[in-house]
Design a protein around this motif. Structure first.
Motif, mmCIF file in Angstrom:
data_model
loop_
_atom_site.group_PDB
_atom_site.id
_atom_site.type_symbol
_atom_site.label_atom_id
_atom_site.label_comp_id
_atom_site.label_asym_id
_atom_site.label_seq_id
_atom_site.Cartn_x
_atom_site.Cartn_y
_atom_site.Cartn_z
ATOM 1 N N HIS A 84 4.575 -77.707 28.791
ATOM 2 C CA HIS A 84 5.232 -77.965 30.074
ATOM 3 C C HIS A 84 4.296 -78.776 30.962
ATOM 4 O O HIS A 84 3.163 -78.373 31.210
ATOM 5 N N GLY A 85 4.768 -79.916 31.381
ATOM 6 C CA GLY A 85 3.986 -80.729 32.309
ATOM 7 C C GLY A 85 2.611 -81.090 31.808
ATOM 8 O O GLY A 85 1.647 -81.097 32.578
ATOM 9 N N VAL A 179 12.300 -68.819 38.370
ATOM 10 C CA VAL A 179 11.088 -69.632 38.452
ATOM 11 C C VAL A 179 10.359 -69.601 37.121
ATOM 12 O O VAL A 179 10.480 -68.654 36.340
ATOM 13 N N HIS A 182 3.310 -69.941 34.924
ATOM 14 C CA HIS A 182 2.197 -70.174 34.006
ATOM 15 C C HIS A 182 1.241 -68.988 34.152
ATOM 16 O O HIS A 182 0.713 -68.743 35.243
ATOM 17 N N VAL A 234 5.026 -72.272 39.024
ATOM 18 C CA VAL A 234 4.793 -73.717 38.986
ATOM 19 C C VAL A 234 6.018 -74.530 39.395
ATOM 20 O O VAL A 234 5.884 -75.669 39.841
ATOM 21 N N GLU A 235 7.214 -73.963 39.205
ATOM 22 C CA GLU A 235 8.401 -74.671 39.678
ATOM 23 C C GLU A 235 9.626 -73.763 39.620
ATOM 24 O O GLU A 235 9.668 -72.797 38.855
ATOM 25 N N ARG A 236 10.597 -74.079 40.438
ATOM 26 C CA ARG A 236 11.903 -73.433 40.350
ATOM 27 C C ARG A 236 12.714 -74.172 39.297
ATOM 28 O O ARG A 236 12.642 -75.393 39.193
ATOM 29 N N VAL A 237 13.466 -73.404 38.517
ATOM 30 C CA VAL A 237 14.184 -74.004 37.398
ATOM 31 C C VAL A 237 15.693 -73.848 37.597
ATOM 32 O O VAL A 237 16.159 -73.029 38.394
ATOM 33 N N SER A 238 16.437 -74.623 36.861
ATOM 34 C CA SER A 238 17.885 -74.620 36.956
ATOM 35 C C SER A 238 18.451 -73.301 36.426
ATOM 36 O O SER A 238 18.227 -72.945 35.263
#
Length: 265
Positions: A84-85, A179, A182, A234-238
């Protein structure tokens, strides 16, 4: 009035609990780790977006006994390689634990897919057997013979990916946006040995790891290690993209109606 233990804790009690967690000593575990190459399409199929496959379709099972003060803990993890990323790591599909206490922290705080189960690590001289079992099925078994010492690796960080979410009260979707977490562990190893053996995956309606077959065994080891962990969102996801994978977290009773993979006996 006598203290009501379900009542609110004082600020001092909350601070003391936080300090005690921060000052835990090193907790050592003895664990068997097996890594293999599996079907690349199967590995890709279990990864919710935005996780992506790596250049190699690896699967890893970790089966450990942990020297917790007061009582031993059995802890397991069955994970696939993911990225991821630009960060490479592992995405656990199921993490059996032998005590409820081990479930709550990881599941509620980090989003770890922990479930109560049976975790066994047995060693009789050079002969080793380790297994993960739930609902009467030992769905993973690693067995073999210790065949030599391995160099102890330098302490290093390892990343696991988790999705933290809560199912909606009305049974449709999630109550809040999920979310991606990590979780970085810094692992220290004090002993490591090679095992010559094999991995057996058994059919289980609730833990269908047999869909990720052993195509080529990379390594089996047994070692003594300790680690700490730090997690971050690390991020909000769909929610729409994650929802089809939410069943990975729970024992879905409808899974008992699933057919065996094509070609299974």
């Amino acid at each position: 009035m006598a203290r009501v233990r379900y009542g609110a804790r004082t600020e001092a009690e909350i601070a003391a609990a936080r300090t005690a967690r921060a000052e835990l000593p090193d907790i050592w575990s003895t664990g068997v780790v097996a890594v293999w190459e599996s079907d690349p399409d199967a590995v890709a199929a279990v990864l919710p977006p935005p996780l992506e496959p790596t250049g190699r379709p690896l699967v890893r099972v970790n089966i450990s006994t942990v020297e917790l003060p007061g009582y031993p803990l059995g802890a397991g993890s069955f994970a696939v390689a993911a990225a991821h990323g630009g960060v490479g790591g592992w995405y656990p599909l199921v993490m059996p634990m032998t005590h409820e206490r081990a479930l709550t922290g990881g599941r509620e705080v980090f989003g770890e897919p922990k479930k109560l189960g049976e975790v066994t690590v047995e060693r009789d001289g050079p002969v080793v057997r380790a297994s993960l079992a739930r609902h009467g099925v030992a769905f993973v078994e690693v067995r073999g013979t210790v065949s030599g010492d391995l160099p102890v690796p330098e302490p290093r960080p390892k990343t696991d990916f988790y999705f933290k979410f809560l199912p909606a009260v009305d049974g449709s979707g999630f109550d809040a946006g999920p979310v991606l977490v990590h979780c970085v562990r810094r692992e220290t190893v004090r002993r490591l040995e090679r095992i010559t053996g094999d991995v057996v995956l058994r059919e289980s309606a609730y833990d269908p790891v047999a869909d990720l077959p052993v195509r080529r065994l990379v390594e089996i080891t047994i070692g003594e290690k300790t680690s700490d962990q730090r997690g971050k969102v690390v991020e909000r996801v769909s929610a729409e993209a994650l929802l089809p994978y939410a069943h990975q977290r729970y024992d879905d009773p409808q899974q008992v109606h699933d057919g065996l993979p094509e070609g299974s006996a």
